[in-house]
Scaffold this active site. Sequence first.
Site, PDB file in Angstrom:
ATOM      1  N   ARG A   5     -10.231 -10.059   3.075  1.00 27.83           N
ATOM      2  CA  ARG A   5     -10.997  -8.894   3.547  1.00 27.83           C
ATOM      3  C   ARG A   5     -12.266  -8.757   2.815  1.00 27.83           C
ATOM      4  NH1 ARG A   5      -5.992  -4.668   1.399  1.00 27.83           N
ATOM      5  NH2 ARG A   5      -4.211  -5.638   2.666  1.00 27.83           N
ATOM      6  N   HIS A  11       8.750  -6.935   4.659  1.00 28.98           N
ATOM      7  CA  HIS A  11       9.080  -5.931   5.527  1.00 28.98           C
ATOM      8  C   HIS A  11      10.695  -5.775   5.799  1.00 28.98           C
ATOM      9  CE1 HIS A  11       4.891  -7.427   6.361  1.00 28.98           C
ATOM     10  NE2 HIS A  11       4.427  -6.225   6.426  1.00 28.98           N
ATOM     11  N   ASP A  27       4.109  -9.750   0.204  1.00 27.68           N
ATOM     12  CA  ASP A  27       4.512  -8.617   1.114  1.00 27.68           C
ATOM     13  C   ASP A  27       6.081  -8.776   1.472  1.00 27.68           C
ATOM     14  OD1 ASP A  27       3.056  -6.707   2.462  1.00 27.68           O
ATOM     15  OD2 ASP A  27       1.878  -8.110   3.407  1.00 27.68           O
ATOM     16  N   GLN A  53      -0.774 -11.853  -0.947  1.00 30.38           N
ATOM     17  CA  GLN A  53       0.108 -10.459  -0.877  1.00 30.38           C
ATOM     18  C   GLN A  53       1.373 -10.790  -0.956  1.00 30.38           C
ATOM     19  OE1 GLN A  53      -1.015  -7.697   2.105  1.00 30.38           O
ATOM     20  NE2 GLN A  53      -1.241  -6.116   0.588  1.00 30.38           N
ATOM     21  N   LYS A  97       4.725   7.447   1.516  1.00 33.91           N
ATOM     22  CA  LYS A  97       4.942   6.305   0.749  1.00 33.91           C
ATOM     23  C   LYS A  97       5.238   6.645  -0.780  1.00 33.91           C
ATOM     24  CE  LYS A  97       0.136   6.247  -0.381  1.00 33.91           C
ATOM     25  NZ  LYS A  97      -1.230   5.588  -0.907  1.00 33.91           N
ATOM     26  N   CYS A 114       1.474  -7.846   8.060  1.00 31.57           N
ATOM     27  CA  CYS A 114       2.417  -6.937   8.948  1.00 31.57           C
ATOM     28  C   CYS A 114       2.434  -7.281  10.282  1.00 31.57           C
ATOM     29  CB  CYS A 114       2.584  -5.449   8.554  1.00 31.57           C
ATOM     30  SG  CYS A 114       0.625  -4.738   8.460  1.00 31.57           S
ATOM     31  N   HIS A 166       7.211  -1.185   4.448  1.00 32.56           N
ATOM     32  CA  HIS A 166       6.401  -2.124   4.126  1.00 32.56           C
ATOM     33  C   HIS A 166       6.480  -1.964   2.551  1.00 32.56           C
ATOM     34  CE1 HIS A 166       3.340  -2.280   7.743  1.00 32.56           C
ATOM     35  NE2 HIS A 166       4.058  -0.938   7.731  1.00 32.56           N
TER      36      HIS A 166
END
Length: 641
Positions: A361, A383, A381, A379, A462, A332, A508
């Site tokens: 990570r 946005h 992702d 990922q 969320k 992000c 997200h």
Amino acid sequence: MKITLKDGSVMEFEQAMSVLDVAKSISEGLARVATSAKVDGDIVDLRTVLDKDCELEILTFDSEDGNGAFNHTAAHIMAQAVKRLYPETKLAIGPSIANGFYYDLDRETAFTAEDLEKIEKEMKKIVKEALPLERFTKSREEAIAFFKEKEEPYKVELIEDLPEGAEISFYKQGEFTDLCAGPHLMSTKTVKAFKLTSLAGAYWRGDEKNKMLTRIYGVAYPKKAQLDEYLHMMEEAKKRDHRKLGKELGLFMMCEEGPGFPFFLPKGMVLKNTLLDYWRELHKRCGYQEVSTPIILSRHLWETSGHWDHYKENMYTTVIDDEDFAIKPMNCPGGMLVYKAEPRSYKDLPLRVGELGLVHRHEKSGQLHGLMRVRCFTQDDAHIFMMPEQIRDEIKGVAALIDEVYSLFGFKYHVELSTRPDNSMGSDEDWELATEGLRGALDDLGLDYVVNEGDGAFYGPKIDFHLTDSIGRTWQCGTIQLDMQLPQRFELEYTGADGEKHRPIMIHRVAFGSIERFIGILIEHFAGAFPTWLAPVQVKVLPISDKYMDYAQKVQDTLYNAGIRSEIDSRAEKIGYKIREAQMQKIPYMLVVGAKEEEAGVVSVRSRFAGDEGQKDLTAFMNALKEEIDTKTIREVEKED
């Protein structure tokens, strides 16, 4: 005394009543299956006495909280059995967990599988004894003295960490007494079916500097049939273990030179790229633009996003030109820079930006687990930057996209809406706008959902999607998070229709979550027998002998030119052996070719779905196969495999 039940009905009593007695007044059947209760939101024993107006919910094994009370009692029964058999054992902690319970124990002689059988037998005796569980309290000083006398140092340490003047609760069943906040069942007799499932090491209080204890895991159910169903599911899970199948099918490997960093092999890359091709096709159709942001970015970016202060221990860092940099754990912050790369107008919004970003990570070595828990993953992702009035429609669009993905693979799922936590940032107005946007979108879509009060992210509410695989396990993969903080931290703006600068709101969202983890889930969901469109090898050509290799190669070339993934088994083996090998590799289709096939210009088709399908014209077979692939059809047997 007025007691308001979960359905809104109100019961009135003229005197104090235990929760159990209230349950009996509602229904004897309910009282028999009740395990605990919620009183004004707090979980309590059935033995708790109600003496004032309150809200009451009777809990059973089928609810998460009620299940917890049941398994917590099973943990105490196990600890009592251990102390009867091995009185020198020191007790640490024994909570209920998501699927059962455990107890951490300190014994000089290591526990073995044979010990577990003995403990189970003793547990059955304790259940038959139908020992009532009795709750009582002591002062902190009395509690410390009690466990010092019993030579239970771990219990003493736990109590010493509690504040002065604290009242300490205990539960007693027969000769066994344990430090515990509860709640518990009324008697040991309710725990009718259980199984001790495994042994593991566990550091006291999770600190590797402390002594390693033995953790015994178990599961417990009110009925034997429920236990048998669970054990069957666990056996099925072992057969489907993605680590085992990944190796057998040549999909991926893990190496000690890169712990937690998966290596994808050629067939695994076909599987992964097929998923990514589908992702790109779907997102292009849904109006997303794809970007790629750098893997390494400077410290000041992570300070702006808040990760440097709140997530640094999970980030891999380096120094470049005497400046601190970090390998990205999330995509992000890079997405914020993409948005800021040029001026934005309200006409540009909503702006949907997707990224298949590789993130890293740091996970502790003991937490690594195949593809399910890794240190680097892709990922999926996206946005979405939007104006406040666009929230509802964008949430609906994302939910529909996630539904399409899960439905394609045959996953059922349930939805949870998580609302504002205590440590939230932002105004009441922002939170109300965001939460109602999510709630309204779910209502518009007609999706059933559970509300998790206070379980949202600190930056916004969320929606989480929990999918259920073919053997009943649940996985949290998709999520939609509304974020009002990063646009503020990065000073994102757009020019509104009024000519003024405004702050966008951001979503997200992920559908697969981690591509690697999703592949692990798919391997286990399909037991390695992927639908044809996803299978690394879709067709195996099996010549009966070397004499028919030329014809087999001609068939293979035709398949290749049609874009069908195929291989030839050219080994000098009997055809029965080749067929069994292809079945072991879970190949969707086998084409057997010999004298009759070559003479007639056909192929003999065997499938994973219907066995021998007879001779078919190659062009007709390919046309049907391409239709199956293009429509991403899942043939029925794949759901049952």
